[in-house]
Design an enzyme around this catalytic site. Structure first.
Site, PDB file in Angstrom:
ATOM      1  N   ARG A  45       0.840  -1.211   0.000  1.00 35.69           N
ATOM      2  CA  ARG A  45       0.000   0.000   0.000  1.00 35.69           C
ATOM      3  C   ARG A  45       0.873   1.259   0.000  1.00 35.69           C
ATOM      4  NH1 ARG A  45      -2.336   1.582   4.567  1.00 35.69           N
ATOM      5  NH2 ARG A  45      -2.734  -0.520   5.318  1.00 35.69           N
ATOM      6  N   TYR A  97     -15.154  17.789 -16.412  1.00 33.19           N
ATOM      7  CA  TYR A  97     -15.544  16.381 -16.472  1.00 33.19           C
ATOM      8  C   TYR A  97     -16.720  16.130 -15.521  1.00 33.19           C
ATOM      9  CZ  TYR A  97     -15.039  11.329 -15.944  1.00 33.19           C
ATOM     10  OH  TYR A  97     -15.271   9.989 -15.897  1.00 33.19           O
ATOM     11  N   ASP A 171      -6.267  19.671 -15.023  1.00 27.97           N
ATOM     12  CA  ASP A 171      -6.662  18.344 -15.497  1.00 27.97           C
ATOM     13  C   ASP A 171      -6.262  18.275 -16.970  1.00 27.97           C
ATOM     14  OD1 ASP A 171      -7.901  16.063 -16.458  1.00 27.97           O
ATOM     15  OD2 ASP A 171      -9.701  16.313 -15.231  1.00 27.97           O
TER      16      ASP A 171
HETATM   17  C1  LIG Z   1     -12.082  10.208 -17.251  1.00 24.48           C
HETATM   18  C2  LIG Z   1     -11.727  11.528 -16.739  1.00 24.48           C
HETATM   19  C3  LIG Z   1     -11.538  11.750 -15.360  1.00 24.48           C
HETATM   20  C4  LIG Z   1     -11.748  10.659 -14.318  1.00 24.48           C
HETATM   21  O1  LIG Z   1     -10.867   9.603 -14.485  1.00 24.48           O
HETATM   22  P1  LIG Z   1     -11.187   8.068 -14.096  1.00 24.48           P
HETATM   23  O2  LIG Z   1      -9.907   7.397 -14.445  1.00 24.48           O
HETATM   24  O3  LIG Z   1     -12.348   7.624 -14.917  1.00 24.48           O
HETATM   25  O4  LIG Z   1     -11.489   8.038 -12.645  1.00 24.48           O
HETATM   26  C5  LIG Z   1     -11.181  13.015 -14.951  1.00 24.48           C
HETATM   27  N1  LIG Z   1     -11.026  14.026 -15.829  1.00 24.48           N
HETATM   28  C6  LIG Z   1     -11.213  13.854 -17.154  1.00 24.48           C
HETATM   29  C7  LIG Z   1     -11.038  15.017 -18.070  1.00 24.48           C
HETATM   30  C8  LIG Z   1     -11.574  12.612 -17.659  1.00 24.48           C
HETATM   31  O5  LIG Z   1     -11.777  12.457 -18.961  1.00 24.48           O
END
Ligand SMILES: *Cc1c(COP(=O)(O)O)cnc(C)c1O
Length: 379
Positions: A45, A97, A171
């Site tokens: 972990r 998202y 992001d």
């Molecule tokens: C898919 C996505 C997420 C979340 O990711 P997961 O791996 O599905 O938890 C966050 N931000 C964006 C822009 C995404 O496309």
């Protein structure tokens, strides 16, 4: 070592003794302390060799000192948002998202103030950031946005946020590290859902945070060890295997997206094509400045029946997710952004007729043929 070479080599040194050029997948959950000199591994972990190799590579792609990987993009986002204490403010992009909308709502429930504005609009961005005081703890930027593909100026946002001492999280899932490296534009933390283009084969879930700061690293590692959201060796191996071809895949996906966008523009059943590569895109110049290519995702308004279109495509698969080798198509109002309240969707311009496409690495002529045929059938 240059970027494409790092993709293949970093974290992939041949194993002494056997000479494996691909490090083995480590499955052990615990480690014999007396067999290590010096002892480094304690319990899975906390530390795991495949995880460390993947982190080393992801950090190298942005010339960053550190990366931490997680069980999902959502786990990475939860970790980043955990830095904001109750009573402080998160200023976020309005078009984010679907899962991020839900995480911001959860942060608001524990007492964090959340404000969402159009950070891609310079006037709105300057006004919103100008109104913030020392309560501003974090700016959450998604660019290009999902699904409307608005582009925000990372350097301008970072500069304004840093005047308040706030942390800037970007992001970068949609662009990926080949097309955009937020830390180079002044961001503090780059976030990935590695489930998308980084792993790229639609077969493994994961997330990552990439950053320079030592104190952040200490906090992220401590949080991950207690939260228990570190990915296992097999998932890290799969993600790292996919990562090696990221440059090749991204180049082909951009080429395919350009071909499909050109075909969409010629279809009478299609209105309002959003793609940062089009000169008519409102932030075309910003995209050209901060991205090496305009991305592998596009959106459009379909005058026909979206459900029929999703039913008629054969090569494009009607499914959520993006950035994979296989082409995907979706209707955000029916699928990814269904949890977003209808009034918020309306305000964002996220209509019931909006279609998002994520071209894969197939032959572009096949993709164009498939989509155009389905568009005409459903119109
Ligand atoms: C898919 C996505 C997420 C979340 O990711 P997961 O791996 O599905 O938890 C966050 N931000 C964006 C822009 C995404 O496309």
């Amino acid at each position: 070592m240059r970027f494409d070479t790092r993709l293949v080599h970093v974290g992939q040194q041949p194993v002494p003794g056997t000479g494996d050029v691909v490090p083995p997948i480590h499955l052990s959950t615990t480690y014999d302390r007396t067999a290590q000199d010096p002892p480094r591994y304690f319990y899975v972990r906390g530390e795991q060799p495949n995880r460390e190799a993947l982190e080393e590579c992801l950090a190298a792609l942005e010339d960053a000192r550190h990366a931490t990987v997680y069980t999902s993009g959502q786990a990475a986002a939860t970790t980043a948002l955990s830095l904001v204490p109750p009573g402080r403010l998160v200023l976020a992009s309005d078009d984010v998202y679907g899962g991020t909308h839900q995480l911001l709502a959860a942060a608001a429930e524990r007492g964090v103030t959340v404000r969402q504005v159009d950070l891609a609009d310079p006037a709105e961005r300057d006004r919103a950031l100008g109104e913030c005081g020392p309560e501003l703890a974090m700016v959450w930027l998604e660019t290009p946005t999902n699904p409307l593909l608005k582009v925000a100026d990372i350097a301008a946002v970072s500069d304004l946020a840093h005047r308040h001492g706030a942390l800037v999280v970007v992001d970068n899932t949609l662009a990926g590290p080949v097309l955009q490296r937020p830390l180079a534009h002044g961001a503090d933390v780059t976030l990935y859902s590695t489930t998308k283009s980084v792993a790229g084969h639609l077969d493994v879930l994961g997330g990552a945070l990439v950053y320079q700061d030592e104190e952040l690293h200490r906090r992220f590692l401590a949080y991950r060890t207690v939260a228990g959201n570190a990915p296992g060796g097999f998932d890290c191996y799969l993600t790292h295997r996919g990562l090696k071809t990221l440059s090749l895949r991204t180049a082909r996906q951009v080429e395919n997206t350009r071909a499909v966008v050109a075909a969409l523009l010629a279809e009478p059943s299609v209105a309002r094509v959003s793609y940062p590569g089009l000169p008519a895109h409102p932030q075309h110049a910003v995209a050209a400045r901060q991205m090496t290519a305009p991305g592998a995702l596009a959106a459009f308004e379909y005058r026909g029946d979206p459900a029929k279109l999703l039913d008629r495509v054969r090569l494009f698969t009607a499914a959520v997710s993006l950035g994979g080798v296989r082409s995907l198509i979706e209707c955000p109002a029916l699928m990814t952004h269904r949890p977003v309240p209808p009034e918020v969707r309306r305000r964002l311009g996220l209509t019931d007729r909006l279609i998002r496409i994520s071209p894969g690495i197939e032959d572009p002529a096949d993709l164009v043929e498939d989509l155009v045929t389905a568009l005409r059938d459903g119109a």
